[in-house]
Design an enzyme around this catalytic site. Sequence first.
Site, short mmCIF file in Angstrom:
data_model
loop_
_atom_site.label_atom_id
_atom_site.label_comp_id
_atom_site.label_asym_id
_atom_site.label_seq_id
_atom_site.Cartn_x
_atom_site.Cartn_y
_atom_site.Cartn_z
N GLU A 188 -0.50 -9.46 -0.33
CA GLU A 188 -1.94 -9.72 -0.23
C GLU A 188 -2.55 -9.85 -1.63
OE1 GLU A 188 -4.35 -7.83 2.99
OE2 GLU A 188 -2.83 -6.28 2.71
N GLY A 220 0.60 -5.10 0.98
CA GLY A 220 -0.46 -5.23 -0.02
C GLY A 220 0.01 -5.94 -1.28
N GLU A 253 2.84 -5.05 8.08
CA GLU A 253 1.79 -4.13 8.55
C GLU A 253 1.83 -3.88 10.05
OE1 GLU A 253 1.45 -6.28 6.14
OE2 GLU A 253 0.10 -5.50 4.59
N ALA A 256 0.84 -1.20 0.00
CA ALA A 256 0.00 0.00 0.00
C ALA A 256 0.88 1.25 0.00
CB ALA A 256 -0.89 0.00 1.23
#
Length: 679
Positions: A104, A101, A124, A60
């Site tokens: 993910e 991310g 994270e 992210a």
Amino acid sequence: MPVNEKIVSGVAILEIDSPPVNALSAEIRAGLAAGLKRACENDAIEGIVLTGARLFSAGADISEFGTDRIASPPVIWDLFDLFEASAKPVVAAVEGLVMGGGLEGILAADARIASPSTSFSLPEVKLGFIPGAGGSQRLTRLIGPEAAIDLMVKGNSIDAQKALALGIVDAIADDHLAAAVARAKELAASGERPTPNSCRADKVAGFGPDFFAAQRKKIAARTRGQVAPEAVIDAVEAAATLSPEEGMRFERALIQKLQNHPQHHALTYAFRAEKTVAKIPGITAQPRAIDRAAVIGAGTMGAGIAMCFANAGIDVVLTEVNEAALQRGIDNIGKTYDRAVARGIMTPAVADAARARIGSGVGLESIPPVDLVIEAIPEDMAMKKSLFATLDRLMPPETILGTNTSSLDIDEIASATSRPGKVVGTHFFAPANIMKLLENVRGGQTDQETIATVMALGKRLGKISVLAGNCDGFIGNRMLQYYTGSAEFMVERGIAPERIDAVAEEFGMPMGPIALRDLSGLDVAVLIRKERRAKLPEGARMSWVVEALHDAGRLGMKNGKGFYRHEDGKRLPDPEAAAIIDALAEREGYERWDLTDDQIRDRLFLPLANEGMKEIADGTAIRESDIDVAWVNGYGFPKHKGGPIYWARETGLGRVKAMAEELSAAFGPLWVPAPNLDG
Ligand code: COA
């Protein structure tokens, strides 16, 4: 274009291309969604490969945190749902970094192929949240709760081999892109798609409340007061016990709660602070290359610093005044590497290569011409000046001369040389080969190139460099005096050492200030304090409690008796020490204080912040966030509280001022409020 598109033998390649780290910004998310849609609508395309230029993705986009851009459609979890729901097979081809991310996202693909040098991580928790774009659910269902917790709670990297063994990737291939294209075609041809990771059930069967209770207990002690690690367990439990839809809903609710939590804000601030600290206003010079270094003094610090160089691939020579001292240092280095190998932190080959980079010699004449010398001899100005004068004579004029002093005047040391521009403080923290902070100190004449070089050096050594101005104690130790000093005033006035330490540890410090005194030695403290007392301004008071204990033969941990009694590795309250402290208080007529834990906390940390703000006012520190970086990485201030100045701002600078007013009324001018507390 942030997402490059091309077609290779009927497969659409979507390549994230957004330097420096291919973060999944609003543009990238939109680009990937559009590319996916185009590929699915194009009859000539059989499948889709997701890949990245240079590296896959660092996850992210942290710069979007706290802005509207993070909600710009598609939001990250919707994008990954699009991958999973794609009408055509989606295969990930990854190399370099696959973080957060990024990882993910590929878990929502049908298959994953990695190049051999790829590293994977879900960091994270280090930002105070969890993989919350479906990742906690998909990962748990793919590799099972135990391995998923391990990855997400630690946030550490694993290599491609480990990822393959865990089942995170399906294959490793030198030409990962070609292998992914082939896999996408195979899947398309077969007409069969693997069960999406979000729906797999085989790896989560049989994990119930007992398992999760044990996991919670295991991490609680390690993660002291942080909310994210516990949330990881909650999310994994949801994946293991709820339906896929309920699990996803649970994760989403959790992530929204965490994103609003002060710890997430503090940790994101700390991340940004660690990037900003490297940027020094006004310094345009390029760093010089450091290929060879020397370290003078083979005590704990010197040996640790030598290992830092060796571990970073830099040849280093360690010197001492005599053979016995040198041998002791070398033996200690040997033992440290042996332990690292025994614990699996280093492979034998890596440890041997590092050892081989450490040369040694007796006397300064044994040092060959090097790019940088760092001295780590005892804190004695006369000795340091004589050493620097000799080094100045022996070393080529361009050699940088660094001092590991933790408090002495850099300008005075530099005055012993003909090259004050090349003299700089390079203050490491013990154990030097482990602690992250390198506090560089610029003297009045240190030149730009030298500053740029030592700042870059920190990064090369795997550390975080903070630049400080030249003053007593620089950024970190100057503030420390007020933290320990305030603790000592409390002890004098009847607050038990174990209560003060418990409050500090509950706050998140690795060790309380009184325990720290015992660890570093009361004899050492008395010597330093003697110097400080000689320079105390009119009306300033320092506590005598350390001296009182020292005079009674208590040296701290080294003889088992200090503020505490130390027995079998345990720190125990000691009535004998308490009697000495009481006698001092009675003799001096000190009032007795009755403080709550919150008051103790304030008396520890508000003075710390006050002194930090003075450092901003007088230019010792460039930015408030630099002070926070120094305290988090050099003194163990809890990162999830941002740092002492961030914490103080959250708490209210008015409270810092009020505490400073109270302490200065009692203990004199050193404790007066910083001039910049009203902003
Ligand atoms: N989003 C936005 N920017 C990021 C980023 C991310 N996820 N990760 C790194 N960056 C930026 C840094 O802020 C830095 O910017 P700057 O040059 O303007 O200061 C730049 O990328 C390079 O990062 P840096 O840390 O200096 O380089 P590095 O090679 O030492 O480390 C990483 C690269 C990616 C390993 C490291 O930056 C990192 O750990 N990033 C955090 C990744 C993360 O937590 N991802 C999960 C988010 S949910």
